[in-house]
Enzyme design. Structure first.
Site, PDB file in Angstrom:
ATOM      1  N   ARG A 282     -37.556 -12.048  10.162  1.00 26.28           N
ATOM      2  CA  ARG A 282     -36.310 -11.618  10.045  1.00 26.28           C
ATOM      3  C   ARG A 282     -35.828 -11.313   8.659  1.00 26.28           C
ATOM      4  O   ARG A 282     -35.592 -12.266   7.911  1.00 26.28           O
ATOM      5  CB  ARG A 282     -35.341 -12.601  10.681  1.00 26.28           C
ATOM      6  CG  ARG A 282     -33.880 -12.267  10.847  1.00 26.28           C
ATOM      7  CD  ARG A 282     -33.032 -12.924  11.520  1.00 26.28           C
ATOM      8  NE  ARG A 282     -33.159 -14.398  11.410  1.00 26.28           N
ATOM      9  CZ  ARG A 282     -32.361 -15.274  10.469  1.00 26.28           C
ATOM     10  NH1 ARG A 282     -31.770 -14.532   9.535  1.00 26.28           N
ATOM     11  NH2 ARG A 282     -32.531 -16.666  10.302  1.00 26.28           N
ATOM     12  N   HIS A 286     -29.320 -13.793  10.461  1.00 25.00           N
ATOM     13  CA  HIS A 286     -29.357 -13.971  11.800  1.00 25.00           C
ATOM     14  C   HIS A 286     -28.484 -13.250  12.768  1.00 25.00           C
ATOM     15  O   HIS A 286     -28.742 -12.491  13.822  1.00 25.00           O
ATOM     16  CB  HIS A 286     -29.280 -15.669  12.343  1.00 25.00           C
ATOM     17  CG  HIS A 286     -29.018 -15.626  13.691  1.00 25.00           C
ATOM     18  ND1 HIS A 286     -29.971 -15.648  14.279  1.00 25.00           N
ATOM     19  CD2 HIS A 286     -27.899 -16.048  14.571  1.00 25.00           C
ATOM     20  CE1 HIS A 286     -29.820 -16.055  15.774  1.00 25.00           C
ATOM     21  NE2 HIS A 286     -28.467 -16.364  15.631  1.00 25.00           N
ATOM     22  N   TYR A 295     -29.932 -20.754   3.017  1.00 22.76           N
ATOM     23  CA  TYR A 295     -30.955 -21.585   3.249  1.00 22.76           C
ATOM     24  C   TYR A 295     -32.326 -21.028   3.206  1.00 22.76           C
ATOM     25  O   TYR A 295     -33.388 -21.648   3.578  1.00 22.76           O
ATOM     26  CB  TYR A 295     -30.867 -21.894   4.934  1.00 22.76           C
ATOM     27  CG  TYR A 295     -30.549 -20.444   5.833  1.00 22.76           C
ATOM     28  CD1 TYR A 295     -31.520 -19.918   6.231  1.00 22.76           C
ATOM     29  CD2 TYR A 295     -29.507 -20.289   6.177  1.00 22.76           C
ATOM     30  CE1 TYR A 295     -31.819 -18.773   6.990  1.00 22.76           C
ATOM     31  CE2 TYR A 295     -29.402 -19.079   7.020  1.00 22.76           C
ATOM     32  CZ  TYR A 295     -30.468 -18.340   7.437  1.00 22.76           C
ATOM     33  OH  TYR A 295     -30.254 -17.319   8.347  1.00 22.76           O
TER      34      TYR A 295
END
Length: 391
Positions: A282, A286, A295
């Protein structure tokens, strides 16, 4: 013979030596304990062979796959921009996952049935769902906007993993009806930890359902990496339920098509379910409410950028002289037109009815819901300008 035909034949001949190198690489990978990855097109745009998944697309098919991926990416980018402009409530980008979605979707027959999550915009494109319907849902003016039975493409599922059970039940019905079609359930690596997915695997195996479980492992379940989801590669989980699994290069549109096609044919022939893990990434957040810089490292994304699915297919097309400037320019023009169409459509959509959420909770009304509706209406009115102020 045409120039395209000659190029295709020469590519096939040259892939022999490359195929040997790929075979040696697979043996080396297996010896090191790394899971095997089915690949037919390297990040450098080189065709390679796989003993179990032979695939020899025509030049027209290659150009069609490129067009699908490019238009899907442009639509996705436009949707992200529209959300940032306040036109959509949320958007889940597929950036980087175009090959997994377009490749697997192009393996489907018209009579196969798809159960998506909420990120399968590329699959929706291939199944003929108008992109504006997807945007209407994320704007809050419809609940999907398309008839699932018209495209054999179910409505998006926001509840994580539940669509795998829906797909399994549908596939069981297909088998009972004696049809020879198959079903595909799309889900992500995060959803693979849900109980619904394990239950779907169990029922699919026991009832030998004609379903293909297609997991897009994009490495991150929101902010949790895959290694916190599973102690083994996801595709290996299938063995514990009694059916095969395979890991495919999710950024290789040719491999995704070939592997999914084989899995579908297996399901249609009565051999039961199969798990396909598309190993991809990805590239974006998200959803548009997420900040991936919190993160994951920039170096990780940069390492995956060189594996870009569209770039590798374009490299092949140019190298084999299967796509000239006129073709590439025409796709760019088409993508601009698509972006304008969806942009204009969204901006002319009505604003969502903010109180509609309360209307169908109970058939005959409910005092608590009425109270909550009144509280919410008062909350909304608190944002109205005071008398005499400019709006």
């Amino acid at each position: 013979m045409t120039v395209e035909g000659t190029a295709a034949r020469s590519a096939t001949r040259r892939s022999g030596g490359t195929g040997k190198r790929a075979s040696a690489a697979r043996k080396k990978k297996a010896a090191s304990g790394d899971p095997e990855l089915v690949q037919l097109l390297t990040p450098e745009g080189e065709r390679v062979e796989h003993p179990d998944y032979a695939f020899d697309p025509t030049p027209d098919e290659l150009r069609g796959l490129y067009r699908d991926m490019l238009l899907t990416r442009r639509f996705d980018a436009e949707a992200t921009a529209l959300q940032r402009q306040g036109e959509l409530g949320l958007w889940a980008s597929l950036l980087g996952q175009e090959a997994a979605q377009i490749g697997s979707a192009r393996a489907l027959r018209d009579d196969d049935y798809v159960f998506p999550t909420y990120r399968e915009h590329g699959v929706a494109w291939v199944r003929g769902v108008d992109p504006t319907n997807l945007l209407g849902m994320f704007r809050g003016v419809n609940h999907g906007g398309w008839d699932p039975n018209s495209n054999n493409f179910h409505l998006y599922t926001i509840v994580i993993g539940s669509q795998t059970l829906h797909a399994t039940g549908y596939a069981m019905g297909v088998a009972k009806d004696g049809a020879d079609s198959a079903v595909v359930a799309y889900f992500g690596d995060g959803a693979s930890s849900q109980g619904d997915v394990a239950e779907a695997f169990t029922f699919a195996a026991v009832y030998n359902a004609p379903v293909v479980f297609f997991c897009q492992n994009n490495q991150w379940a929101i902010s949790e990496p895959t290694e916190r989801q599973s102690r083994v590669p996801i595709y290996q989980r299938a063995a514990g339920f009694g059916f095969p699994g395979v890991r495919v290069d999710g950024n290789d549109v040719l491999a995704c098509l070939a592997v999914t096609k084989a899995a579908l044919e297996r399901a249609r022939s009565g051999q039961g379910p199969m798990l396909v893990e598309a190993f991809t990434y990805r590239m974006g957040a998200h959803t548009t409410s997420d900040d991936p810089t919190k993160y994951r490292r920039d170096e990780e994304r940069e390492a995956w950028e060189v594996k870009d699915p569209i770039l590798r297919l374009r490299t092949l097309l140019e190298k084999e002289k299967l796509a000239d400037k006129a073709f590439l320019d025409s796709i760019d023009e088409e993508s601009d037109a698509l972006a304008k169409r969806v942009r204009d459509a969204v901006r002319t959509m009505p604003n969502p009815d903010t109180t509609a959420i309360f209307e169908h909770v109970y058939a005959d009304g409910n005092a608590l819901v009425d109270e909550e509706r009144a509280q919410y209406a008062a909350y909304l009115e608190s944002f109205e300008p005071e008398e005499g102020e400019q709006s």
